[in-house]
Design a protein around this motif. Structure first.
Motif, PDB file in Angstrom:
ATOM      1  N   ALA A 365       0.828  -1.206   0.000  1.00  0.00           N
ATOM      2  CA  ALA A 365       0.000   0.000   0.000  1.00  0.00           C
ATOM      3  C   ALA A 365       0.866   1.262   0.000  1.00  0.00           C
ATOM      4  CB  ALA A 365      -0.921  -0.009   1.221  1.00  0.00           C
ATOM      5  N   ALA A 366       1.922   1.250   0.795  1.00  0.00           N
ATOM      6  CA  ALA A 366       2.808   2.413   0.860  1.00  0.00           C
ATOM      7  C   ALA A 366       3.529   2.626  -0.467  1.00  0.00           C
ATOM      8  CB  ALA A 366       3.820   2.233   1.988  1.00  0.00           C
ATOM      9  N   ILE A 367       3.978   1.546  -1.079  1.00  0.00           N
ATOM     10  CA  ILE A 367       4.632   1.650  -2.384  1.00  0.00           C
ATOM     11  C   ILE A 367       3.662   2.222  -3.411  1.00  0.00           C
ATOM     12  CG2 ILE A 367       5.614   0.323  -4.303  1.00  0.00           C
ATOM     13  CD1 ILE A 367       6.734  -1.608  -2.132  1.00  0.00           C
ATOM     14  N   GLY A 368       2.420   1.748  -3.357  1.00  0.00           N
ATOM     15  CA  GLY A 368       1.412   2.247  -4.288  1.00  0.00           C
ATOM     16  C   GLY A 368       1.149   3.729  -4.102  1.00  0.00           C
ATOM     17  N   ALA A 369       1.058   4.153  -2.855  1.00  0.00           N
ATOM     18  CA  ALA A 369       0.790   5.568  -2.583  1.00  0.00           C
ATOM     19  C   ALA A 369       1.933   6.442  -3.093  1.00  0.00           C
ATOM     20  CB  ALA A 369       0.588   5.773  -1.080  1.00  0.00           C
ATOM     21  N   ILE A 370       3.171   6.014  -2.843  1.00  0.00           N
ATOM     22  CA  ILE A 370       4.326   6.781  -3.306  1.00  0.00           C
ATOM     23  C   ILE A 370       4.361   6.818  -4.829  1.00  0.00           C
ATOM     24  CG2 ILE A 370       6.848   6.828  -3.397  1.00  0.00           C
ATOM     25  CD1 ILE A 370       6.814   5.570  -0.560  1.00  0.00           C
ATOM     26  N   LEU A 372       1.917   6.389  -7.130  1.00  0.00           N
ATOM     27  CA  LEU A 372       0.856   7.166  -7.771  1.00  0.00           C
ATOM     28  C   LEU A 372       1.014   8.661  -7.521  1.00  0.00           C
ATOM     29  CD1 LEU A 372      -2.103   4.756  -6.975  1.00  0.00           C
ATOM     30  CD2 LEU A 372      -1.091   5.177  -9.225  1.00  0.00           C
ATOM     31  N   ALA A 373       1.386   9.035  -6.296  1.00  0.00           N
ATOM     32  CA  ALA A 373       1.578  10.456  -6.004  1.00  0.00           C
ATOM     33  C   ALA A 373       2.756  11.020  -6.791  1.00  0.00           C
ATOM     34  CB  ALA A 373       1.784  10.657  -4.508  1.00  0.00           C
ATOM     35  N   ALA A 397      -5.266   9.249 -11.214  1.00  0.00           N
ATOM     36  CA  ALA A 397      -4.317   8.927 -10.141  1.00  0.00           C
ATOM     37  C   ALA A 397      -4.914   9.269  -8.777  1.00  0.00           C
ATOM     38  CB  ALA A 397      -3.008   9.669 -10.362  1.00  0.00           C
ATOM     39  N   ASP A 398      -5.567  10.410  -8.674  1.00  0.00           N
ATOM     40  CA  ASP A 398      -6.215  10.788  -7.414  1.00  0.00           C
ATOM     41  C   ASP A 398      -7.310   9.798  -7.036  1.00  0.00           C
ATOM     42  OD1 ASP A 398      -4.631  13.009  -6.973  1.00  0.00           O
ATOM     43  OD2 ASP A 398      -6.023  14.393  -7.953  1.00  0.00           O
TER      44      ASP A 398
END
Length: 405
Positions: A365-370, A372-373, A397-398
């Protein structure tokens, strides 16, 4: 089933995306930018024929003066080639070639022309269809207004207003009054002919004003809390913006608001005080723009993956220095974004968190958040894709970020 198998593979995503958008770019491995737009008229050239125009422009597509020339080339459907110049490290051959050392410059059938206004006029002399009125009297007015656009001080007072430190409210108020007076002059010019353009038809005068007014319309709400679009004081300027939106060439060359606002902050260090204009929801839902964004991401995925791994900080989440799982998670989230652009249609994502709410891996989840942001903030229009595609890309992306985590 692995979570990696729940999203289409890259080859399938690229095939579907390309069926839904005509936008294509040429790859430039190891160069900046890594891709470049293919001029819409290049197909008109016979095989093995050099384009009649070579445009020298900035690598990031930020220069409004380069945008003017690009706009005219696309509007007149002139086949052209592009040589990108790194403005932070201009090659000596270019500074030796161009007396001003500035961009844009162009070789038109082998003849060097520099300064955007001179290039626009040279294109008018050599290529149709004309972007200057055929009526002699209006043609003379057009040439004078083209000159006035360079000398009437609109740009100078606008950017002085944007850069003025807010600690001096009296000076800021004075600059706003002066700026509004210049806008009033433009409003009056737009009222001299019937129709939405400066002259009786679309012309090089519109092309000359469009890059700076676009940037101001994006910058002013964020950095001065002032609105140009939607301002009842300027109905003709707003009608002009709406008319530009009907021109395909305009969409090929313009920047999006996010790019314009990031550029102002990076270039001048101006502090935001307001909110950006909301993106047009219709743009973010248009399949041509969603598909273009997906095509750009899919076709350029290796460069995007390398950039994210190198510069986003995501490798800090690797276990015992093994980045294999990090790379897989980054790749998955990029594919997830491309898949949503093609198939999501703006609807809420149905599957909740990655792997299901009860099975979410916090590291993934953290990798995904980084991922995409970072990629949302990294793209630049039109360097990487058109402004419409960038709007769709950021909105998607948002949406994926909000729905997954």
């Amino acid at each position: 089933m692995s979570i990696q198998d729940t999203v289409s593979n890259w080859e399938h995503l690229l095939e579907i995306a390309q069926k839904n958008t005509p936008a294509r770019r040429v790859r430039r491995p190891g160069q900046s930018p890594s891709t470049a737009p293919i001029p819409s008229s290049l197909h008109k050239l016979p095989p093995n024929t050099e384009p009649p125009v070579l445009l020298y422009r900035d690598t990031n597509s930020w220069c409004p003066f380069c945008e003017r020339v690009w706009f005219a080339l696309e509007e007149k459907e002139i086949p052209f080639a592009t040589e990108f110049i790194d403005l932070t490290n201009k090659p000596k051959w270019y500074t030796d070639l161009v007396p001003t050392t500035l961009v844009p410059a162009a070789k038109i059938e082998g003849k060097l022309i520099y300064e955007s206004k001179e290039i626009l006029l040279a294109l008018e002399e050599r290529f149709g269809p004309t972007l200057l009125p055929e009526d002699p009297q209006e043609n003379a007015i057009a040439r004078q207004w083209l000159e006035d656009a360079e000398t009437n001080g609109v740009r100078d007072i606008a950017y002085k207003f944007l850069r003025q430190a807010p600690e001096d409210p009296h000076e800021l108020a004075s600059l706003q009054v002066a700026f509004e007076a210049k806008l009033d002059e433009l409003e009056q010019l737009l009222g001299k002919y019937s129709g939405p353009y400066f002259l009786s038809t679309f012309s090089v005068v519109d092309i000359t004003y469009s890059p700076h007014l676009d940037r101001l319309a994006a910058n002013l709400p964020v950095y001065r809390g002032y609105h140009l679009k939607g301002n009842p004081r300027y109905p003709l300027i707003n009608a002009w913006f709406e008319a530009l939106k009907q021109r395909p060439a305009y969409h090929r060359v313009k920047s999006d608001d996010t790019t314009n606002n990031l550029l102002l902050r990076r270039r001048w260090g101006v502090t935001p005080i307001g909110n950006p204009l909301p993106p047009d929801p219709a743009t973010s839902q248009e399949i041509q723009f969603r598909a273009e964004a997906a095509e750009r991401l899919t076709d350029n995925r290796e460069v995007a993956l390398g950039d994210i791994l190198k510069n986003s900080g995501v490798q800090a989440l690797a276990v015992n220095g093994d980045t294999t799982a990090v790379k897989e998670a980054v790749d998955f989230h990029l594919r997830l974004l491309a898949d949503y652009l093609i198939n999501g249609n703006g609807a809420a994502l149905p599957w909740g968190r990655v792997g299901g709410k009860d099975n979410a891996d916090p590291t993934v989840a953290a990798i995904g958040a980084i991922t995409l942001a970072y990629v949302r903030n990294r793209i630049c229009a039109p360097r990487d894709m058109s402004a419409g595609a960038a709007t769709a890309f950021r909105a998607a992306a948002d949406k994926v970020l909000a729905s997954l985590y």
